[in-house]
Design a protein around this motif. Structure first.
Motif, PDB file in Angstrom:
ATOM      1  N   ASN A  76       0.827  -1.212   0.000  1.00 39.63           N
ATOM      2  CA  ASN A  76       0.000   0.000   0.000  1.00 39.63           C
ATOM      3  C   ASN A  76       0.862   1.263   0.000  1.00 39.63           C
ATOM      4  OD1 ASN A  76      -2.437  -1.500   0.084  1.00 39.63           O
ATOM      5  ND2 ASN A  76      -2.235  -1.736   2.300  1.00 39.63           N
ATOM      6  N   LYS A  77       1.943   1.193  -0.755  1.00 40.36           N
ATOM      7  CA  LYS A  77       2.877   2.319  -0.948  1.00 40.36           C
ATOM      8  C   LYS A  77       3.667   2.673   0.307  1.00 40.36           C
ATOM      9  CE  LYS A  77       0.111   4.385  -4.649  1.00 40.36           C
ATOM     10  NZ  LYS A  77      -0.554   5.622  -5.156  1.00 40.36           N
ATOM     11  N   LYS A  78       3.629   1.815   1.341  1.00 37.39           N
ATOM     12  CA  LYS A  78       4.378   2.066   2.564  1.00 37.39           C
ATOM     13  C   LYS A  78       5.301   0.879   2.865  1.00 37.39           C
ATOM     14  CE  LYS A  78       2.971   6.070   4.121  1.00 37.39           C
ATOM     15  NZ  LYS A  78       3.910   7.203   4.311  1.00 37.39           N
ATOM     16  N   PRO A  79       6.613   1.119   2.971  1.00 41.94           N
ATOM     17  CA  PRO A  79       7.526   0.036   3.352  1.00 41.94           C
ATOM     18  C   PRO A  79       7.256  -0.450   4.778  1.00 41.94           C
ATOM     19  CG  PRO A  79       8.730   1.828   2.322  1.00 41.94           C
ATOM     20  CD  PRO A  79       7.341   2.333   2.606  1.00 41.94           C
ATOM     21  N   GLN A  80       7.282  -1.755   4.950  1.00 43.57           N
ATOM     22  CA  GLN A  80       7.110  -2.371   6.258  1.00 43.57           C
ATOM     23  C   GLN A  80       8.090  -3.522   6.400  1.00 43.57           C
ATOM     24  OE1 GLN A  80       3.530  -5.516   5.734  1.00 43.57           O
ATOM     25  NE2 GLN A  80       2.865  -3.374   5.542  1.00 43.57           N
ATOM     26  N   ILE A  81       8.257  -4.011   7.616  1.00 43.13           N
ATOM     27  CA  ILE A  81       9.205  -5.091   7.887  1.00 43.13           C
ATOM     28  C   ILE A  81       8.448  -6.347   8.288  1.00 43.13           C
ATOM     29  CG2 ILE A  81      11.093  -5.873   9.378  1.00 43.13           C
ATOM     30  CD1 ILE A  81      12.019  -2.953   9.496  1.00 43.13           C
ATOM     31  N   ARG A  82       8.805  -7.458   7.646  1.00 44.00           N
ATOM     32  CA  ARG A  82       8.166  -8.742   7.933  1.00 44.00           C
ATOM     33  C   ARG A  82       9.189  -9.759   8.413  1.00 44.00           C
ATOM     34  NH1 ARG A  82       4.032  -9.277   2.677  1.00 44.00           N
ATOM     35  NH2 ARG A  82       2.750  -7.451   3.206  1.00 44.00           N
ATOM     36  N   CYS A  83       8.684 -10.797   9.050  1.00 46.94           N
ATOM     37  CA  CYS A  83       9.545 -11.860   9.574  1.00 46.94           C
ATOM     38  C   CYS A  83       8.917 -13.225   9.289  1.00 46.94           C
ATOM     39  CB  CYS A  83       9.742 -11.692  11.080  1.00 46.94           C
ATOM     40  SG  CYS A  83      10.771 -12.979  11.847  1.00 46.94           S
ATOM     41  N   ILE A  84       9.763 -14.174   8.903  1.00 46.57           N
ATOM     42  CA  ILE A  84       9.361 -15.574   8.761  1.00 46.57           C
ATOM     43  C   ILE A  84      10.221 -16.377   9.726  1.00 46.57           C
ATOM     44  CG2 ILE A  84       9.151 -17.539   7.185  1.00 46.57           C
ATOM     45  CD1 ILE A  84       9.016 -15.571   4.873  1.00 46.57           C
ATOM     46  N   ARG A  85       9.596 -17.224  10.524  1.00 46.97           N
ATOM     47  CA  ARG A  85      10.322 -17.985  11.554  1.00 46.97           C
ATOM     48  C   ARG A  85      10.174 -19.491  11.337  1.00 46.97           C
ATOM     49  NH1 ARG A  85      11.711 -15.923  16.370  1.00 46.97           N
ATOM     50  NH2 ARG A  85      11.063 -17.859  17.374  1.00 46.97           N
ATOM     51  N   PHE A  86      11.189 -20.234  11.779  1.00 47.29           N
ATOM     52  CA  PHE A  86      11.110 -21.691  11.769  1.00 47.29           C
ATOM     53  C   PHE A  86      10.650 -22.139  13.145  1.00 47.29           C
ATOM     54  CE2 PHE A  86      12.781 -26.056  11.906  1.00 47.29           C
ATOM     55  CZ  PHE A  86      12.258 -26.537  10.709  1.00 47.29           C
ATOM     56  N   GLU A  87       9.401 -22.619  13.232  1.00 51.66           N
ATOM     57  CA  GLU A  87       8.809 -23.035  14.491  1.00 51.66           C
ATOM     58  C   GLU A  87       8.102 -24.365  14.324  1.00 51.66           C
ATOM     59  OE1 GLU A  87       6.135 -19.870  15.411  1.00 51.66           O
ATOM     60  OE2 GLU A  87       7.689 -18.564  16.250  1.00 51.66           O
ATOM     61  N   ASN A  88       8.236 -25.236  15.330  1.00 51.83           N
ATOM     62  CA  ASN A  88       7.569 -26.536  15.291  1.00 51.83           C
ATOM     63  C   ASN A  88       7.883 -27.300  14.011  1.00 51.83           C
ATOM     64  OD1 ASN A  88       6.270 -25.960  17.804  1.00 51.83           O
ATOM     65  ND2 ASN A  88       4.735 -24.766  16.692  1.00 51.83           N
ATOM     66  N   ASN A  89       9.158 -27.223  13.619  1.00 48.83           N
ATOM     67  CA  ASN A  89       9.674 -27.956  12.472  1.00 48.83           C
ATOM     68  C   ASN A  89       9.061 -27.526  11.143  1.00 48.83           C
ATOM     69  OD1 ASN A  89      11.702 -29.844  11.815  1.00 48.83           O
ATOM     70  ND2 ASN A  89      10.169 -31.397  11.354  1.00 48.83           N
ATOM     71  N   THR A  90       8.612 -26.272  11.083  1.00 50.41           N
ATOM     72  CA  THR A  90       8.099 -25.746   9.814  1.00 50.41           C
ATOM     73  C   THR A  90       8.278 -24.242   9.784  1.00 50.41           C
ATOM     74  OG1 THR A  90       6.203 -25.759   8.302  1.00 50.41           O
ATOM     75  CG2 THR A  90       5.738 -25.351  10.626  1.00 50.41           C
ATOM     76  N   TRP A  91       8.262 -23.647   8.591  1.00 50.99           N
ATOM     77  CA  TRP A  91       8.379 -22.206   8.447  1.00 50.99           C
ATOM     78  C   TRP A  91       6.992 -21.571   8.521  1.00 50.99           C
ATOM     79  CZ3 TRP A  91      12.787 -19.612   8.777  1.00 50.99           C
ATOM     80  CH2 TRP A  91      13.980 -20.293   8.524  1.00 50.99           C
ATOM     81  N   THR A  92       6.903 -20.482   9.279  1.00 44.19           N
ATOM     82  CA  THR A  92       5.633 -19.758   9.406  1.00 44.19           C
ATOM     83  C   THR A  92       5.368 -18.934   8.151  1.00 44.19           C
ATOM     84  OG1 THR A  92       6.662 -17.781  10.371  1.00 44.19           O
ATOM     85  CG2 THR A  92       6.011 -19.545  11.887  1.00 44.19           C
TER      86      THR A  92
END
Length: 304
Positions: A76-92
């Motif tokens: 939506n024309k605004k930079p934001q920061i995201r995160c992907i984590r490895f939890e419970n033997n899988t990637w979120t």
């Protein structure tokens, strides 16, 4: 008895092999979002998960254990920061951790102890007023995630102009770029600077020599943890595109050597920026025209 022994031994061997295989699969599945590793030619990283057609992604970093992946995306024309984590033997799925309808958040980078997540933002100092120039900020890791109120990195780093993209040596010295020495925030003459971290405070920053800086734009600097090389984006005449990645190695006597264009393997007619090398030293990440790319780090060794 011998046949029974052989049968039991065979079963034990089968079980051991199965356990070993499962452990290997678990280890493999936890690496780099299950992506097939690249070789000497850069490839788009995690297409359709991270690098998506309808979004502009850039500025990425993995944690040292490889179980957290942070990156910036324009939504939506605004930079934001995201995160992907490895939890419970899988990637979120990607989770947004910093976003605003008013301010921009991008260029994430973890501190050496990974207790802080640094980034840049044009937010006001109190987080309520009109947006200002870009400063370097951070949030702190908590038992439940991250603190909610960003903290300004302070006057040793930030000026009344813009500060961009940071990285750290293992001792905590921050490398970043700034146009703080210019007459206007819109001036494109950004330079690479560094600031030692002493007793919890960033000291007054210093500008790198002309081996790295020029009268043109130099920004988005990655410094190796051992401070033996740095990679940065520059907009200089004679490059492959509008913005190219350059590299400088430190000499045996401790001086930065003349920066060199990283060549056509990395640079194209597009815009390359936001470099990062994984903690295991295996892969070199960078951004190009709205996607995140990765390549084997041997491309760096080839330039020594």
């Amino acid at each position: 008895m011998l046949s029974i022994y052989r049968t039991i031994s065979g079963l034990l061997l089968t079980v051991m092999l199965a356990v070993g295989t499962n452990r290997l699969l678990a280890q493999t599945s936890s690496e780099y979002l299950n992506q097939s590793p690249p070789e000497s030619i850069p490839r788009v990283f995690a297409p359709n998960l991270v690098s998506q057609i309808d979004f502009y992604e850039y500025g990425s970093i993995f944690s040292k254990d490889g179980r957290e992946f942070f990156y910036a995306v324009i939504s939506n024309k605004k930079p934001q920061i995201r995160c992907i984590r490895f939890e419970n033997n899988t990637w979120t799925n990607p989770k947004t951790i910093l976003a605003s309808d008013q301010y921009e958040y991008n260029d994430p980078f973890l501190s050496p102890d990974e207790k802080r997540l640094y980034f840049i933002s044009d937010r006001s100092l109190d987080g309520k007023g009109a947006k200002k120039d870009f400063d370097i900020w951070y949030i702190e890791r908590t038992k439940d995630g991250w603190s909610e109120v960003p903290i300004n990195a302070g006057p040793g780093i930030n000026t009344a102009k813009n500060e961009y993209y940071m990285s750290f040596t293992k001792e905590g010295t921050m490398y970043f770029s700034s146009n703080g020495g210019t007459s206007a925030s819109s001036d494109k003459n950004y330079d690479i600077r560094f600031s030692p971290f002493v007793k919890g405070t960033f000291q007054a920053s210093q500008k790198l020599t002309e081996a790295v800086n020029s009268t043109h734009y130099e920004a988005d600097v990655f410094v190796s943890p051992h401070e033996d090389y740095l990679i940065f984006c520059a907009e200089r005449p004679g490059g492959f595109g509008t913005g190219d990645l350059y590299i400088s190695f430190k000499s045996k006597t401790g001086e930065w050597q003349q920066a060199r264009n990283m060549g056509s393997v990395i640079n194209t007619t597009g815009y390359e920026f936001c470099p990062f090398v994984t903690a295991d030293g295996k892969y070199f990440f960078f951004s190009r025209d709205g996607d995140i790319y990765w390549v084997a780090s041997s491309v760096i060794d080839a330039l020594r």
